[in-house]
Design an enzyme around this catalytic site. Sequence first.
Site, PDB file in Angstrom:
ATOM      1  N   LYS A  76      -5.228   3.417  -6.192  1.00 51.32           N
ATOM      2  CA  LYS A  76      -4.248   4.425  -5.790  1.00 51.32           C
ATOM      3  C   LYS A  76      -3.158   4.566  -6.855  1.00 51.32           C
ATOM      4  CE  LYS A  76      -5.122   3.464  -0.909  1.00 51.32           C
ATOM      5  NZ  LYS A  76      -4.685   2.736   0.294  1.00 51.32           N
ATOM      6  N   GLN A 120      -0.074  -1.596   2.511  1.00 53.54           N
ATOM      7  CA  GLN A 120      -1.529  -1.706   2.578  1.00 53.54           C
ATOM      8  C   GLN A 120      -1.945  -2.562   3.777  1.00 53.54           C
ATOM      9  OE1 GLN A 120      -3.718  -0.048   0.589  1.00 53.54           O
ATOM     10  NE2 GLN A 120      -5.407  -0.902   1.784  1.00 53.54           N
ATOM     11  N   ASP A 143       1.118   7.440   4.588  1.00 53.37           N
ATOM     12  CA  ASP A 143      -0.137   7.107   5.266  1.00 53.37           C
ATOM     13  C   ASP A 143      -0.280   7.868   6.579  1.00 53.37           C
ATOM     14  OD1 ASP A 143      -1.718   5.390   3.778  1.00 53.37           O
ATOM     15  OD2 ASP A 143      -0.574   3.608   4.339  1.00 53.37           O
TER      16      ASP A 143
END
Length: 326
Positions: A76, A120, A143
């Site tokens: 990412k 994460q 997210d």
Amino acid sequence: MWRRSIGSLMVSISRTYAAKESNMAQLIDGKSISQEIRKQLSQELKELVATGCPVPHLTAVIVGDDEASKKYVANKMVACQEVGISSETKRLPASTTQEELLQLIDDLNKDPLVSGILVQLPVPDHINERTICNAVHVEKDVDGFNEQNVGRLALDMDGIIPATPLGVKRLLEHFNIETFGRNAVVVGRSKNVSLPMAILLSSDGKYATKAMDATVTICHRHTPPKELARYCRNADIIVVAVGKVGLITKDMIKPGACVIDVGINRIKDEKTGTFKLVGDVDFDEVRQVAGHITPVPGGVGPMTVAMLLHNTLKAARKQFSDRKTC
Ligand code: NAP
């Protein structure tokens, strides 16, 4: 004579092969589509910065030493760099307490230079995932896992949509897969992937989320295998996000259906002894029946990364505009 018969045999074999090939599902190449999207985002970002706006910034947080997490975050970050988004990764030890993580998120929430925050997942067991997702400020939640963004999606309001389902939507649009009034099955009911996927497939295309108006069935661990097969056979679109090799087989597919494989499983290749990634769908078999199919790797995965970049740019634009930064 021999030469002629061998020649005609070759022609016949290649014709048969071509016919077989033409019956094969069209491959949904997420890798190349995501590259196009990344190019477009890079251009949009240049234009934004040219108007005097700061460079959007994404901060990723990893807690612990999970190798897959490290790899995903590194990918990412490289993608951010490529499109021109500034980024950094904060690595915390597995012993980090929930309070320490919440403190870091609070600091990032208040930092005007940070446009997006990504924690994460999974986080270690002693940390409550939901508490962490809800702690990320709704405007910086790239997210889309914060309860407010989930609520906005459920209510057809503008917000940040989780990257994987948004990526699947973009793939369906790219290939003009009709969803309006069609039957879709989502296999899996996780809060971060399958639930938003089901909402996005079933919601009304008239409103802010520009959703897909399909009739959606959600299958999960307690759906009996026979029922799973029955629902799948009735589906025009199947999205599978489970993490189980070979869960979806050829006999479960309606001819011409679109099969989207979100699953990622790491398995050992018995021939070479090396590890490889496969999805939840029996790709080689299902491809003979389906109309469209995503490969693993190279299908949904690259789209997830591209949509994270999209979400970061979207979050930055909103923050710049709200604060009248530029
Ligand atoms: P998850 O949270 O573990 O959810 C898996 C879901 O599958 C659960 O809802 C579970 O049901 C359901 N399930 C388990 N066995 C089943 C069965 N036999 N039949 C039907 N449903 C079953 O996982 P996730 O985060 O949603 O991820 C799913 C997969 O997608 C994983 O392989 C993950 O690595 C992959 N993934 C890929 C991407 C990408 O970008 N390609 C992004 C995210 C995730 P219960 O709710 O009853 O447990």
